[in-house]
Design an enzyme around this catalytic site. Structure first.
Site, PDB file in Angstrom:
ATOM      1  N   SER A 148       0.859  -1.191   0.000  1.00  0.00           N
ATOM      2  CA  SER A 148       0.000   0.000   0.000  1.00  0.00           C
ATOM      3  C   SER A 148       0.892   1.236   0.000  1.00  0.00           C
ATOM      4  O   SER A 148       1.646   1.471   0.951  1.00  0.00           O
ATOM      5  CB  SER A 148      -0.886   0.004   1.236  1.00  0.00           C
ATOM      6  OG  SER A 148      -1.374   1.314   1.436  1.00  0.00           O
ATOM      7  N   HIS A 152      -1.117  -1.218  -4.399  1.00  0.00           N
ATOM      8  CA  HIS A 152      -2.376  -0.898  -3.718  1.00  0.00           C
ATOM      9  C   HIS A 152      -2.444   0.609  -3.494  1.00  0.00           C
ATOM     10  O   HIS A 152      -1.562   1.201  -2.882  1.00  0.00           O
ATOM     11  CB  HIS A 152      -2.469  -1.661  -2.397  1.00  0.00           C
ATOM     12  CG  HIS A 152      -3.779  -1.499  -1.694  1.00  0.00           C
ATOM     13  ND1 HIS A 152      -4.916  -2.180  -2.071  1.00  0.00           N
ATOM     14  CD2 HIS A 152      -4.145  -0.708  -0.652  1.00  0.00           C
ATOM     15  CE1 HIS A 152      -5.916  -1.831  -1.282  1.00  0.00           C
ATOM     16  NE2 HIS A 152      -5.477  -0.918  -0.413  1.00  0.00           N
ATOM     17  N   ASP A 158      -4.594   3.729  -2.134  1.00  0.00           N
ATOM     18  CA  ASP A 158      -5.663   4.091  -1.197  1.00  0.00           C
ATOM     19  C   ASP A 158      -6.182   5.499  -1.445  1.00  0.00           C
ATOM     20  O   ASP A 158      -5.451   6.472  -1.303  1.00  0.00           O
ATOM     21  CB  ASP A 158      -5.140   3.996   0.244  1.00  0.00           C
ATOM     22  CG  ASP A 158      -5.009   2.560   0.705  1.00  0.00           C
ATOM     23  OD1 ASP A 158      -5.986   1.805   0.578  1.00  0.00           O
ATOM     24  OD2 ASP A 158      -3.917   2.198   1.188  1.00  0.00           O
ATOM     25  N   MET A 185      -8.742   8.337  -0.239  1.00  0.00           N
ATOM     26  CA  MET A 185      -9.557   8.761   0.915  1.00  0.00           C
ATOM     27  C   MET A 185     -10.042  10.186   0.709  1.00  0.00           C
ATOM     28  O   MET A 185      -9.312  11.024   0.182  1.00  0.00           O
ATOM     29  CB  MET A 185      -8.721   8.681   2.187  1.00  0.00           C
ATOM     30  CG  MET A 185      -8.112   7.323   2.436  1.00  0.00           C
ATOM     31  SD  MET A 185      -7.286   7.269   4.021  1.00  0.00           S
ATOM     32  CE  MET A 185      -6.483   5.662   3.912  1.00  0.00           C
ATOM     33  N   HIS A 218      -8.292   1.350  -4.227  1.00  0.00           N
ATOM     34  CA  HIS A 218      -9.209   1.102  -3.106  1.00  0.00           C
ATOM     35  C   HIS A 218      -9.890   2.423  -2.778  1.00  0.00           C
ATOM     36  O   HIS A 218      -9.289   3.313  -2.183  1.00  0.00           O
ATOM     37  CB  HIS A 218      -8.393   0.563  -1.915  1.00  0.00           C
ATOM     38  CG  HIS A 218      -9.175   0.416  -0.651  1.00  0.00           C
ATOM     39  ND1 HIS A 218      -8.569   0.196   0.570  1.00  0.00           N
ATOM     40  CD2 HIS A 218     -10.510   0.437  -0.411  1.00  0.00           C
ATOM     41  CE1 HIS A 218      -9.505   0.104   1.504  1.00  0.00           C
ATOM     42  NE2 HIS A 218     -10.681   0.261   0.942  1.00  0.00           N
ATOM     43  N   MET A 270     -12.045   4.757  -0.803  1.00  0.00           N
ATOM     44  CA  MET A 270     -12.700   5.041   0.472  1.00  0.00           C
ATOM     45  C   MET A 270     -13.322   6.422   0.309  1.00  0.00           C
ATOM     46  O   MET A 270     -12.880   7.408   0.899  1.00  0.00           O
ATOM     47  CB  MET A 270     -11.676   4.991   1.608  1.00  0.00           C
ATOM     48  CG  MET A 270     -11.226   3.574   1.925  1.00  0.00           C
ATOM     49  SD  MET A 270      -9.672   3.482   2.817  1.00  0.00           S
ATOM     50  CE  MET A 270      -8.525   3.541   1.438  1.00  0.00           C
ATOM     51  N   MET A 313     -11.356  -5.745   4.989  1.00  0.00           N
ATOM     52  CA  MET A 313     -10.566  -4.851   5.821  1.00  0.00           C
ATOM     53  C   MET A 313     -10.294  -5.540   7.159  1.00  0.00           C
ATOM     54  O   MET A 313     -11.230  -5.983   7.838  1.00  0.00           O
ATOM     55  CB  MET A 313     -11.323  -3.540   6.094  1.00  0.00           C
ATOM     56  CG  MET A 313     -11.563  -2.655   4.900  1.00  0.00           C
ATOM     57  SD  MET A 313     -10.076  -2.220   3.986  1.00  0.00           S
ATOM     58  CE  MET A 313      -9.124  -1.322   5.215  1.00  0.00           C
ATOM     59  N   GLY A 369      -8.870   4.164   6.883  1.00  0.00           N
ATOM     60  CA  GLY A 369      -8.526   5.566   7.112  1.00  0.00           C
ATOM     61  C   GLY A 369      -7.048   5.805   7.385  1.00  0.00           C
ATOM     62  O   GLY A 369      -6.529   6.876   7.067  1.00  0.00           O
ATOM     63  N   GLY A 395      -2.884   3.948   7.894  1.00  0.00           N
ATOM     64  CA  GLY A 395      -1.950   2.827   7.903  1.00  0.00           C
ATOM     65  C   GLY A 395      -1.468   2.577   9.328  1.00  0.00           C
ATOM     66  O   GLY A 395      -1.743   3.360  10.241  1.00  0.00           O
ATOM     67  N   GLY A 396      -0.774   1.477   9.514  1.00  0.00           N
ATOM     68  CA  GLY A 396      -0.099   1.216  10.783  1.00  0.00           C
ATOM     69  C   GLY A 396      -1.000   0.790  11.930  1.00  0.00           C
ATOM     70  O   GLY A 396      -0.596   0.880  13.089  1.00  0.00           O
ATOM     71  N   ASP A 401      -6.620  -6.364   3.898  1.00  0.00           N
ATOM     72  CA  ASP A 401      -5.988  -5.038   3.989  1.00  0.00           C
ATOM     73  C   ASP A 401      -5.978  -4.539   5.424  1.00  0.00           C
ATOM     74  O   ASP A 401      -7.035  -4.275   5.994  1.00  0.00           O
ATOM     75  CB  ASP A 401      -6.789  -4.077   3.089  1.00  0.00           C
ATOM     76  CG  ASP A 401      -6.168  -2.694   2.981  1.00  0.00           C
ATOM     77  OD1 ASP A 401      -5.094  -2.468   3.538  1.00  0.00           O
ATOM     78  OD2 ASP A 401      -6.797  -1.847   2.310  1.00  0.00           O
ATOM     79  N   GLY A 402      -4.772  -4.418   5.983  1.00  0.00           N
ATOM     80  CA  GLY A 402      -4.626  -3.798   7.284  1.00  0.00           C
ATOM     81  C   GLY A 402      -3.903  -4.664   8.299  1.00  0.00           C
ATOM     82  O   GLY A 402      -4.340  -5.766   8.609  1.00  0.00           O
ATOM     83  N   GLY A 403      -2.763  -4.171   8.776  1.00  0.00           N
ATOM     84  CA  GLY A 403      -2.039  -4.857   9.845  1.00  0.00           C
ATOM     85  C   GLY A 403      -1.409  -6.175   9.450  1.00  0.00           C
ATOM     86  O   GLY A 403      -1.155  -7.028  10.305  1.00  0.00           O
ATOM     87  N   GLY A 436       1.169  -2.160   4.031  1.00  0.00           N
ATOM     88  CA  GLY A 436       1.665  -0.794   3.882  1.00  0.00           C
ATOM     89  C   GLY A 436       2.872  -0.546   4.750  1.00  0.00           C
ATOM     90  O   GLY A 436       4.018  -0.581   4.293  1.00  0.00           O
ATOM     91  N   SER A 437       2.627  -0.339   6.050  1.00  0.00           N
ATOM     92  CA  SER A 437       3.734   0.012   6.941  1.00  0.00           C
ATOM     93  C   SER A 437       4.767  -1.108   7.039  1.00  0.00           C
ATOM     94  O   SER A 437       5.965  -0.839   7.150  1.00  0.00           O
ATOM     95  CB  SER A 437       3.206   0.397   8.315  1.00  0.00           C
ATOM     96  OG  SER A 437       2.289  -0.562   8.780  1.00  0.00           O
TER      97      SER A 437
HETATM   98  C1  DX5 Z   1      -6.294   1.702   5.405  1.00  0.00           C
HETATM   99  C2  DX5 Z   1      -5.785   1.354   4.039  1.00  0.00           C
HETATM  100  C3  DX5 Z   1      -4.702   0.370   4.000  1.00  0.00           C
HETATM  101  C4  DX5 Z   1      -3.437   0.764   4.735  1.00  0.00           C
HETATM  102  C5  DX5 Z   1      -2.812  -0.494   5.261  1.00  0.00           C
HETATM  103  O1  DX5 Z   1      -7.484   2.413   5.282  1.00  0.00           O
HETATM  104  O2  DX5 Z   1      -6.843   0.846   3.239  1.00  0.00           O
HETATM  105  O3  DX5 Z   1      -4.414  -0.024   2.663  1.00  0.00           O
HETATM  106  O4  DX5 Z   1      -2.511   1.431   3.937  1.00  0.00           O
HETATM  107  O5  DX5 Z   1      -1.709  -0.156   6.013  1.00  0.00           O
HETATM  108  P1  DX5 Z   1      -0.995  -1.173   6.989  1.00  0.00           P
HETATM  109  O6  DX5 Z   1      -0.511  -2.314   6.167  1.00  0.00           O
HETATM  110  O7  DX5 Z   1       0.092  -0.339   7.573  1.00  0.00           O
HETATM  111  O8  DX5 Z   1      -2.017  -1.604   8.011  1.00  0.00           O
HETATM  112 ZN    ZN Z   2      -6.421  -0.085   1.252  1.00  0.00          ZN
END
Ligand code: DX5
Ligand code: ZN
Length: 227
Positions: free
Chosen positions: A8, A33, A35, A37, A67, A69, A138, A143, A145-146, A176-178, A198-199
């Site tokens: 991401s 990926h 994102d 927003m 993606h 949002m 999700m 909203g 990352g991290g 997606d996420g963590g 992402g992170s």
């Molecule tokens: C959150 C995003 C994710 C985010 C994931 O709303 O949709 O794609 O970047 O980040 P990590 O991998 O750090 O949880």
């Molecule tokens: Zn995403």
């Protein structure tokens, strides 16, 4: 199963985005990926079609997984299609007419997907799954990352995988996420084939090293090899 890693870019260095995307793809990532927003559907604001187009002009040929949002969804779909999006995924609660939005994405020449927040039931899949290329679960609230992985999403993943298999479809299941090396294996075991990180990816290695993403992508692949 063919596993795909989708970094991401939310956690990339935006001042050097083209280079960051090149480096992560050279390190073995499969998908970008992206994102989007809007500070309305989610409490944060990121990037739009101009940045997607800029990545294509820069020479990125890998699939771009947009993606959304954003709410409403429909207005922005043709812009992302023109900008070179491959997948366009959206949250069902952000569209008044889910089936119409899926059709708009398909007509624009992109691959549609639905995204489910951690507490959102899977009801919208009942009458849409055969029209989708992707289901995105999700594993954090959208909203930022991290954030920390929410484990009950593994049960949801098993459920979606079962629906895909029962109906004999070839829909991709993304999370997606963590996600990182510590949990990617159990996520894969729950039936997921495409992993957003992402992170975990962009936070790896030293800024100055052009090969800084090699070892994190290799570590994710090594975990997937154990599945
Ligand atoms: C959150 C995003 C994710 C985010 C994931 O709303 O949709 O794609 O970047 O980040 P990590 O991998 O750090 O949880
Ligand atoms: Zn995403």
């Amino acid at each position: 199963m063919a596993y795909r890693i989708a970094p991401s870019i939310l956690s990339a260095d935006f001042a050097r985005l083209g280079e960051e995307v090149d480096n992560v793809l050279k390190s073995g990532a499969d998908i970008v990926h992206f994102d989007v927003m809007d500070n309305h559907y989610v409490p944060n604001l990121t990037i739009g079609p101009l940045v997607c187009e800029a990545l294509r002009k820069h020479g990125v040929t890998a699939p771009i997984d947009v993606h959304l949002m954003v709410k409403p969804v429909d207005r922005i779909i043709p812009d992302f299609a023109k900008a070179g999006a491959t997948y366009i995924t959206f949250h069902p609660e952000a569209s008044e007419h889910i089936d119409r939005t899926i059709g708009l994405i398909r007509e624009a020449g992109c691959k549609p997907g639905l995204v489910f927040n951690p507490a959102t039931p899977l009801d919208a899949l009942e009458w849409t799954l055969d029209k989708l290329d992707m289901v995105l679960l999700m594993s954090v609230n959208p909203g930022f990352g991290g954030q920390k992985f929410i484990p009950h999403v593994l049960d949801k993943a098993r459920k979606v995988r079962q629906m895909i298999e029962e109906r004999g479809l070839e829909v991709s299941l993304e999370i997606d996420g963590g996600v990182g090396p510590a949990n990617i294996m159990e996520v894969a075991r729950a039936g997921v084939d495409t992993f957003v990180a992402g992170s975990a990816v962009f936070g790896a290695g030293k800024d100055s090293d052009p090969q800084r993403y090699n070892s994190i992508i290799a570590a994710l692949r090594a975990e997937l090899a154990k599945v």
